[in-house]
Design a protein around this motif. Sequence first.
Motif, PDB file in Angstrom:
ATOM      1  N   THR A  56      -1.385  -3.164 -12.805  1.00  0.00           N
ATOM      2  CA  THR A  56      -1.403  -4.214 -11.839  1.00  0.00           C
ATOM      3  C   THR A  56      -1.066  -5.623 -12.686  1.00  0.00           C
ATOM      4  O   THR A  56      -0.822  -6.675 -11.766  1.00  0.00           O
ATOM      5  CB  THR A  56      -2.723  -4.440 -11.108  1.00  0.00           C
ATOM      6  N   ASN A  94       2.534   0.010  -9.962  1.00  0.00           N
ATOM      7  CA  ASN A  94       1.337   0.648  -9.308  1.00  0.00           C
ATOM      8  C   ASN A  94       0.336   1.055 -10.621  1.00  0.00           C
ATOM      9  O   ASN A  94      -0.864   1.073 -10.452  1.00  0.00           O
ATOM     10  CB  ASN A  94       1.852   1.885  -8.543  1.00  0.00           C
ATOM     11  N   THR A  95       1.032   1.409 -11.788  1.00  0.00           N
ATOM     12  CA  THR A  95       0.179   1.965 -12.804  1.00  0.00           C
ATOM     13  C   THR A  95      -0.311   0.830 -13.769  1.00  0.00           C
ATOM     14  O   THR A  95      -1.378   1.144 -14.385  1.00  0.00           O
ATOM     15  CB  THR A  95       0.940   2.838 -13.811  1.00  0.00           C
TER      16      THR A  95
END
Length: 198
Positions: free
Chosen positions: A98, A95-96
């Motif tokens: 991609t 999520n942090t």
Amino acid sequence: MSVFNLDNQNASLDNKIVAGLERLSQVFRILLWEKAKEYSLSPIQIQLLIFIQHHSKEKTTISYLAQEFNFTKPTISDAIKVLEQKKLIKKYTDNTDTRSYSIQLTIEGGKIVTQTENYANPLTTIIAKANEKDKVVLWQNISTLIIKLNKLEVISVQRTCFNCKHYANQNKIHICNLLNQKLDTKDIRIDCMDFEYS
Ligand code: SF4
């Protein structure tokens, strides 16, 4: 001086030990190839599936796997691409970041691991029959050899006690401060899930 020159080899115990280790290294290759042919996968694809099954998701990124198996990132990416096409793994995007992802097995991938991860069993069966004292001596020599090769940067990632921040040597007694216990030779690990770099 080559250990593969038979005059050199047979004149020296050191050389015979090295030549013997080379012969043993062939065992894993041969056993893995047998499984690879059976399941129409390459040896590295089987090794990746087994590793992913037994390690946390932080260790299943392309970078980590490349370091672990001493391959380039493009080689590992290609192997992962094939495993994804065969629906044996799934990628999970971070999520942090991609651009980065970790890899998990699908149910089918898990089944392949169950069917292939015993490939070293012929060796396990032989070791199991040795007496305890011989096994401890063998383990001491193997674990020492691994750490020395790691220090020489021949073997890359090593999650062994000797590289771990929880390890302490108190008056030549090995201690794990995390497990809060003395480590006898037989307790020294070469791949510990609680390992942290010192
Ligand atoms: S945490 Fe694991 S690798 Fe680290 S010292 Fe303890 S047993 Fe060894």
